[in-house]
Write an enzyme that holds these catalytic residues in place. Sequence first.
Site, PDB file in Angstrom:
ATOM      1  N   VAL A 187       0.817  -1.226   0.000  1.00  0.00           N
ATOM      2  CA  VAL A 187       0.000   0.000   0.000  1.00  0.00           C
ATOM      3  C   VAL A 187       0.848   1.272   0.000  1.00  0.00           C
ATOM      4  CG1 VAL A 187      -1.958  -1.096   1.174  1.00  0.00           C
ATOM      5  CG2 VAL A 187      -0.252   0.162   2.541  1.00  0.00           C
ATOM      6  N   LYS A 188       2.162   1.154   0.200  1.00  0.00           N
ATOM      7  CA  LYS A 188       3.029   2.326   0.338  1.00  0.00           C
ATOM      8  C   LYS A 188       3.464   2.862  -1.044  1.00  0.00           C
ATOM      9  CE  LYS A 188       2.511   1.980   4.692  1.00  0.00           C
ATOM     10  NZ  LYS A 188       3.330   1.566   5.794  1.00  0.00           N
ATOM     11  N   PRO A 189       4.158   4.017  -1.076  1.00  0.00           N
ATOM     12  CA  PRO A 189       4.493   4.640  -2.373  1.00  0.00           C
ATOM     13  C   PRO A 189       5.162   3.709  -3.383  1.00  0.00           C
ATOM     14  CG  PRO A 189       4.965   6.168  -0.608  1.00  0.00           C
ATOM     15  CD  PRO A 189       4.573   4.866   0.056  1.00  0.00           C
TER      16      PRO A 189
END
Length: 395
Positions: A193-195
């Site tokens: 879900v992170k960059p």
Amino acid sequence: MKLAIDGGTPVRTTTLPYSRQWITEDDCEAVTRVLRSDWLTTGPMIDEFERTFADFTGAKHAVAVSNGTAALHAAMYAINIGPGDEVIVPTMTFAATANGVLFCGGTPVFCDCDTDTLLIDPTAVEAAITKNTKAICAVDYAGQPCDYDALRKIADERHLLLIADACHALGGCYRHRSVGFLADLSTFSFHPVKPMTTGEGGMITTDNKEFANRMRQFRNHCMTSSHRERHEQGSWEYEIRGLGWNYRLTDFQAALGLSQLKKIPRATHKRRQIAERYDTAFASLVGILPLKVCSEIAHAYHLYVIRIDANNLSVGRAEFFRALTAEGIGVNVHYIPVHLHPFYREHLKTKKGMYPNAESAYERILSLPIFAGMSEEDVNDVIAAVTKVWKAYKR
Ligand SMILES: *Cc1c(COP(=O)(O)O)cnc(C)c1O
């Protein structure tokens, strides 16, 4: 229009998640190439990923680890946090920020946030400093960098180290300085879900060579050499000089990381475009309040957070959450303030009422879907669903 929660037709039939990975063919090729090579772990891809990541942020060193929580643990180990030491952390964060301190035997001291940005409030940081404080760990909540000039000034005046939990903020900037280059140590997560993602993964950046060396040993059982180094030297010898962990990232994850890092500028641009469309669409919806964005920063928009203002709507956040979920929009809440969880109440004697800004924000916040792989239609669906629910509940 009848809301889906009341039996109406939902905006979407399949749920749009609040975030998800953005994987392309070149990512897959990068991974399979390493799977066919000699080194699946402690190999040359790790060095290359670290070098490239350090260059990207402008930091001198980058140390790859197995996840963002391990990155926080390693950072606290690097600066020698131990029993009796206090580290100031925001309560408006994921629990791992505080846990990194606890894993080292130190005490996280929670701190309240600014009401409009939900970023750690430098005034509250100053008030939380005691003779036992060793460091400040700021969190670039939602992808917006904290006020690092203010935090640096406090840290320098009080002889504290400054750590940035930058798990939300890769690709962001503060006064033309990159995230990863704003604190003594900065930590990153590569959860899907992170960059950017490596499946699971993490990184710490620093300009301090000694910190980098300590963390490289720490992720590998505190051994003085790695498997590949011994292989290259034709030697079996090593020493264990501390209690370390196996926090290694694999080489195929590092290859994915390298490939993903290339896409960060494009991905960040895409997130900003989505945020801009939301800003425009919600500007006229009284009672839907996006967070404040400061000047002189470039936002990485890991999250797009709105606040539901009950004064202008007939329902609160919980009903709004359920209504949007029924419309097929995968909303989320970031975060339940850490000090309110039973574990911290019990072990750190925290209680409701201690951090009023974070607590009242928590009652109102909702994270809307934002990720680089979103289509134009996905963005339209989010706007349509928020507008539909707002119309049904506005006063
Ligand atoms: C995701 C996250 C972490 C933990 O990262 P993992 O890779 O899931 O261990 C820590 N801090 C913040 C602010 C995060 O968002």
